[in-house]
Motif scaffolding. Structure first.
Motif: not given
Length: 430
Positions: A392-412
């Motif tokens: 939960k105490n993490a950051v996510f780095i990815d080129d895919s906008f779809r993946e980033r949006k999904s992770v942002s909304e789901y994992c906060q």
């Protein structure tokens, strides 16, 4: 034990170059001091940066400076601004640390263009000048403050009206002959025995706020070397100093100014083996110096660069492989820099990828150590990465906008693409 050195003011161009030159030294521990909020807070580590120092003109400056010196066991104060250098040199006996500077009389003369020109009045490299407006009848002339730096307050007067306006605006000026030729800076180093050890000339191809932002090292003409030797013979330098020259209409060199301090663009010579700030400290300590002067051609061009600070607190990094860590078959060196930063910070790194080949083989092919990552997670192309992020105490780095949006909304959690990684870089980390 490292000798502790404090740079003041740390946020000036001079201060930032001194820090760059000293930060990897195994002999010195560097602190930054500043009177006002500045870029230094993005450069120095938090426990080596002190802000809110009284201005050097304040009544309690010496008392507060000595308190900091005693608290942090500072042995040397490295001035990084002309007026500060002059003041600290004048009050050296009241400061509980050694000031990195030259002889007081030399510093005084260099701080005034009038005193400098008078000091070298019998030398043919001094331009024609006057301080009396009434004696000036031939134009154009160049007008500059007697005490100033960075081309501040300088101007070309094409006629009497221009000159009258400039003198009225600032009566403490020097009126010099117009020098239409090229401008150069000559960087020098004098050891503790008074011997001139380095003399290097560089161009000033593009100037911004008086600072040379585009420059290259040039061969040193015999005449320039003779002028440097003459200056070194007459003045008492210890460490780095520089002077600026300009060609007159006949192509002869004429002096603009001399400064007994580090110049911001001395970093170019540092990258060829001549570390002026470090060598200056050795000279101040009475230590014999030596250097390797690489002879390859080098130029520098500087532009505004951004440094970022965020309030993100995290202990795990999830990072993608394809088109993120490896782009068009090449390793993303900025991202690699960041990942090694997280090694120093003891954060966890997890490679989360839909890579279709053998991950270990791909990493090995690109010379990326498998041990850089605490965990490798390889998922199917149709899977969603958000379900594999358990920290939960993490950051996510990815080129895919779809993946980033999904992770942002789901994992906060904060998400970044490759262009945003620079916000995570901490330039205070060595």
């Amino acid at each position: 034990m490292k000798t502790k050195v404090a740079i003041f003011p740390a946020g000036s161009e001079i201060g930032l170059e001194i820090y760059q030159a000293l930060k990897y030294s195994t002999h010195f521990e560097v602190y930054g001091l500043s009177s006002v909020p500045c870029h230094a807070s993005y450069v120095f580590s938090k426990d080596h940066y002190i802000e809110g120092i009284p201005f050097y003109t304040s009544e309690n400056f010496i008392e507060e400076m000595n308190r900091i010196i005693e608290t942090y066991h500072i042995a040397y104060i490295y001035p990084a601004y002309d007026d500060v250098q002059l003041y600290l040199t004048q009050v050296q006996d009241k400061i509980c640390a050694k000031i990195v500077t030259s002889d007081l009389e030399t510093v005084k003369i260099c701080r005034s263009k009038i005193l400098t020109y008078k000091f070298f009045k019998d030398c043919d490299f001094v331009p024609k000048y006057d301080c009396d407006r009434e004696k000036i009848h031939a134009f154009p002339v160049f007008v500059k403050p007697d005490i100033g730096q960075g081309a501040q307050g300088t101007a070309l007067a094409y006629n009497e009206q221009d000159l009258d306006f400039l003198v009225k605006k600032n009566p403490h000026v020097v009126i010099c002959e117009y020098l239409p030729g090229e401008e150069y800076t000559v960087d020098c180093l004098t050891d503790d025995k008074g011997k001139l050890r380095v003399c290097r000339m560089r161009s000033r191809e593009r100037i911004r706020s008086g600072i040379s932002v585009s420059s290259q090292l040039l061969p040193v003409p015999q005449r320039i070397y003779e002028i440097a030797q003459e200056m070194n013979h007459r003045m008492k330098f210890c460490g780095a100093w520089f002077f600026q020259m300009k060609n007159n209409q006949e192509g002869d060199f004429r002096l603009l100014e001399v400064a007994p301090r580090i110049a911001g663009t001395m970093g170019m010579s540092r990258n060829t083996g001549v570390n002026y700030p470090l060598l200056t400290l050795y000279c101040q300590m009475g230590i014999s110096i030596d250097m390797i002067e690489n002879s390859y051609a080098i130029s520098v061009d500087r532009a505004l660069m951004s440094r970022y600070q965020t309030d993100i607190v995290y202990d795990t990094v999830y990072v993608d492989l394809d088109d993120t860590l490896i782009i068009d078959g090449k390793v993303n060196t900025t991202l690699m820099q960041y990942l090694y930063q997280t090694v120093n910070e003891e954060k966890k790194r997890i490679l989360l990828t839909k890579h279709r080949k053998d991950i270990k083989a791909t990493l090995a092919e690109k010379k990326i150590s498998r041990t850089l990552f605490d965990e490798l997670i390889q998922i199917a192309p149709e899977d969603e990465k958000k379900y594999y992020i358990t920290e939960k105490n993490a950051v996510f780095i990815d080129d895919s906008f779809r993946e980033r949006k999904s992770v942002s909304e789901y994992c906060q959690i904060p998400v970044f693409d490759c262009s945003e990684v620079e916000a995570l870089l901490d330039w205070r980390v060595k």
